[in-house]
Design a protein around this motif. Sequence first.
Motif, short mmCIF file in Angstrom:
data_model
loop_
_atom_site.label_atom_id
_atom_site.label_comp_id
_atom_site.label_asym_id
_atom_site.label_seq_id
_atom_site.Cartn_x
_atom_site.Cartn_y
_atom_site.Cartn_z
N ARG B 333 0.69 -1.14 -0.10
CA ARG B 333 0.04 0.09 -0.01
C ARG B 333 0.76 1.20 0.00
NH1 ARG B 333 -3.40 -0.57 -2.48
NH2 ARG B 333 -4.69 1.25 -1.82
N VAL B 334 1.50 1.49 -1.15
CA VAL B 334 2.41 2.68 -1.24
C VAL B 334 1.92 3.61 -2.49
CG1 VAL B 334 4.89 3.59 -1.37
CG2 VAL B 334 4.39 1.62 -0.16
N GLY B 335 1.65 4.71 -2.21
CA GLY B 335 1.33 5.64 -3.21
C GLY B 335 2.10 7.08 -2.70
N TRP B 336 2.01 8.17 -3.62
CA TRP B 336 2.58 9.51 -3.08
C TRP B 336 1.79 10.59 -3.84
CZ3 TRP B 336 4.25 6.18 -7.00
CH2 TRP B 336 4.77 6.58 -8.24
N VAL B 337 1.82 11.60 -3.23
CA VAL B 337 1.34 13.09 -3.50
C VAL B 337 2.51 13.82 -3.75
CG1 VAL B 337 -0.20 14.94 -3.03
CG2 VAL B 337 -0.62 12.65 -1.98
N LEU B 338 2.59 14.17 -5.19
CA LEU B 338 3.66 15.30 -5.36
C LEU B 338 2.94 16.60 -5.47
CD1 LEU B 338 6.51 16.12 -6.16
CD2 LEU B 338 6.00 15.41 -8.54
N ALA B 339 3.30 17.71 -4.88
CA ALA B 339 2.47 18.97 -4.95
C ALA B 339 3.40 20.22 -4.43
CB ALA B 339 1.10 18.80 -4.31
N ASP B 340 2.70 21.22 -4.62
CA ASP B 340 3.39 22.41 -3.74
C ASP B 340 3.84 22.27 -2.53
OD1 ASP B 340 3.66 25.45 -3.60
OD2 ASP B 340 2.32 24.97 -1.70
N GLN B 341 5.05 22.74 -2.01
CA GLN B 341 5.43 22.16 -0.88
C GLN B 341 4.85 22.57 0.67
OE1 GLN B 341 9.53 23.59 -1.19
NE2 GLN B 341 9.13 25.64 -0.55
N GLU B 342 4.16 23.78 0.35
CA GLU B 342 3.43 24.33 1.35
C GLU B 342 2.17 23.48 1.76
OE1 GLU B 342 2.79 27.46 4.11
OE2 GLU B 342 4.17 27.79 2.29
#
Lengths: 484, 484
Positions: B333-342
């Motif tokens: 169960r591994v996913g990721w969110v890549l987005a604005d650091q704030e």
Amino acid sequence: MYQDFKLVEGRPAYVQVKEYLKRMIMKSVLQPHQKLPSTRELSELMSVSRNTIISAYLGLEEEGLVYTVKGKGSYIAQITASAAAPSWRLDWQERMNEQARMAEAMDLMKHGIRAERGTISFTSIAPNEKLFDLGNVKRAFLDRMAVEGEVLLNYGYAKGYKPLIDLLKQYMEQKGVDLAGKDLLITNGFTEGLDLVLSSLTKRSGAVICENPTHHTAIKNLRLHGYEITGIGMERDGIDLEQLEQALRRQSFDCAYLVPSYHNPTGIVMSPEKRLELMKLLTRYQVPVIEDGFNEELRYSGSHVSPLIAAVGQGNGVIYLGSFSKVLFPGLRVGWVLADQELIYYLESLKRARSIHTSTLDQSILYQYLLNGNLDKYLRKARTEYKRKYEWTKQCCEAYLPYNRLTGDGGLHLFVSFSEGADTRQLLEICKQRGVIFTPGDIFHTDGTGQHTMRLGFSRVSDEDIEAGIRIIGEAAREMFTQT
Amino acid sequence: MYQDFKLVEGRPAYVQVKEYLKRMIMKSVLQPHQKLPSTRELSELMSVSRNTIISAYLGLEEEGLVYTVKGKGSYIAQITASAAAPSWRLDWQERMNEQARMAEAMDLMKHGIRAERGTISFTSIAPNEKLFDLGNVKRAFLDRMAVEGEVLLNYGYAKGYKPLIDLLKQYMEQKGVDLAGKDLLITNGFTEGLDLVLSSLTKRSGAVICENPTHHTAIKNLRLHGYEITGIGMERDGIDLEQLEQALRRQSFDCAYLVPSYHNPTGIVMSPEKRLELMKLLTRYQVPVIEDGFNEELRYSGSHVSPLIAAVGQGNGVIYLGSFSKVLFPGLRVGWVLADQELIYYLESLKRARSIHTSTLDQSILYQYLLNGNLDKYLRKARTEYKRKYEWTKQCCEAYLPYNRLTGDGGLHLFVSFSEGADTRQLLEICKQRGVIFTPGDIFHTDGTGQHTMRLGFSRVSDEDIEAGIRIIGEAAREMFTQT
């Protein structure tokens, strides 16, 4: 270009070459329709074998980044340019809702006490990783993979890994729980269990009752879910029943959150008699209980105590949240909720909506580890070591600290109260300069009190550091508290 | 008593004896202060070695269930009686809030189509577990355990396992993403990522725009978070931009949820040109995007496509949700969110509040598996096999189905539209009786339409069954749709 490529160890060479070229393409150093060097040339330029280059080119072609013209060579493909759309910036902070802001504000990892290198830190109550029996964990993994590796790596069920569910039900039955009408849901540790329960309950009074002080994560999550918290003081053998009854008479509560064993942070184990009286009282006022089974496995001595959920027999007023995180391995994110089957039915759907299911590998390793009979052996080792450490810490507290009250019947921490008026935040400032940190007790309090208290976690501190650290705290406390 | 004990294989004998006795104690068959048989006697009665009995008694003593009187023997301890408090029953269903009820009502695992044994099922789009390279997964586990087993089993960080974060950042950079000002959070798969993002955003208009049809889990979670959904039709190369602009002109939206590659359920890959136009449009109307990176690794042919987040360069209007679940192993169960650091900064705290962190074992296995260069090799194998299956399924659809539109540029499923007026729920009833099931398309639609559509997942169906199943669907469709 190319000559600046450097091979690092531990990864296949062709992957590294491919990624190097990919970066060049993405950065437009290599332009669309530009011809790539022949595999022979590039192999010399990059000092890797020609086969490595061939594999890298093949990989790039598979990703549509390179195309081959027969008899001519390899070329860079036309790709959508990055950063082609206008770049728009928005203020995400401004878009964060109250829940996100509150989670950040109450995040101890961000705003808590940080240990600098060399500091003696009493802030952790995580298990001591030196005790971990890695060999048995590895064996559990390999055993389980051999039985059904494909199953473990594909989708599982929101409710959990069936063999583990069954084993944990048996485990709870052996604690005296009547399973009739109850069911069990596997969660990503205690915390997800608490979050799911709080997420599913209708707010009636919007008020929750709990021990004061109590587990910081619980305070945080109750607040995140918008609950008003009424904290009830602690006596030497657990929650103050008189104070509790007064509160129950005064207003109604949606539920009670309770930590009967090795209560965090006071370390108090509620006596069997008090457990019974407590459950009678809560039943009379019809207040359901969220029971935090925290560390009840870490019993060093004294009589056997049953969880609250065992006391109600076929009643369904107790939701039990269990976890082996603190006793076994926190890295395995596995906990469980044992409760009324109707409630579990809804929690299962909510869990599915939020995270599909808990890691099957974690669940199956835990299952096989338990099946192989490792828990008892490990607990024996852990209890012996922690008990020794607990007694040593207690001894040091008694020798060096000018405390008013010292509690902790075992577990991995002790709780210290100085005289009223003492300020452990100020004490921490002094101690920090002298190389020692601990957790000030105010964060565990539901009503803004507890400035004169602190928690000492000892599981990961060496014997020498325990003595040295507590001596330093004691000296600073004497200086400060005689001045005021 | 005792003689009815039966040893089962695969668990240490003393654990089994201990648990047997524990049950007797909990059921009050063995009463407080009752004397237990001597170890020699019991060893004979239970037909196990005396050492086994000794270990079992020791275990019970450690748990406070048995005490020993020197020279006399072992006795049952006085324990808190189970079921001692009055048993109170409450109606939990009545206490479930709207969110819990909605999660249950929209739970496809509970209310979806169930495959009976022997049925040909096109409902799954999970990977084919026969392709899993178990050997490399095992090696990744052992490699990582050898490096830092203790670290993996103790607490990790909410943000994720650092080596994996770094590797995934590189991975995204190679897809053309400008990492400046961005950060990455590890989640329990795509679903937790979406839930965290939706949980943290302030509602302004309370409206979200997405493709119609779209991923059922996304529809469910948007609804659970109280969003109104506006679905935009799909053209052959992705979302209908004209329709989109009309909607954008009409009202404001908090964000858009989009699946640009192997769109679920239509299987359409949005063209590079359309991606660019789409991002220009959304930027003009200042609508941030939640991009679902679903299966973008499963490219069989055609040109390279960059994710939407790559198109905005240093802009921060796109939140990318990634996962290897479908391409590699859903069990991890591994996913990721890549987005604005704030934004990531807040999501990290929310994740910590809800589930502490994602399984470190899962993360470290994935990390080592990627580091060992297995992804490319596995993708090569998987693509070859899925491509073959995809082409075969397409061929069968073309041969047997009276469809109006057939979409799917690859991935693990195809999407079929019959003529308007056709009802795939009725079709399913007939097919079910003939041993074939599929997913009716209405559940993917945001506006109650799609009764004439269906999704065919082929990843886990054999070649023979693909042909036999589609032939049966085709026959039934012809019978039904000519009748109407």
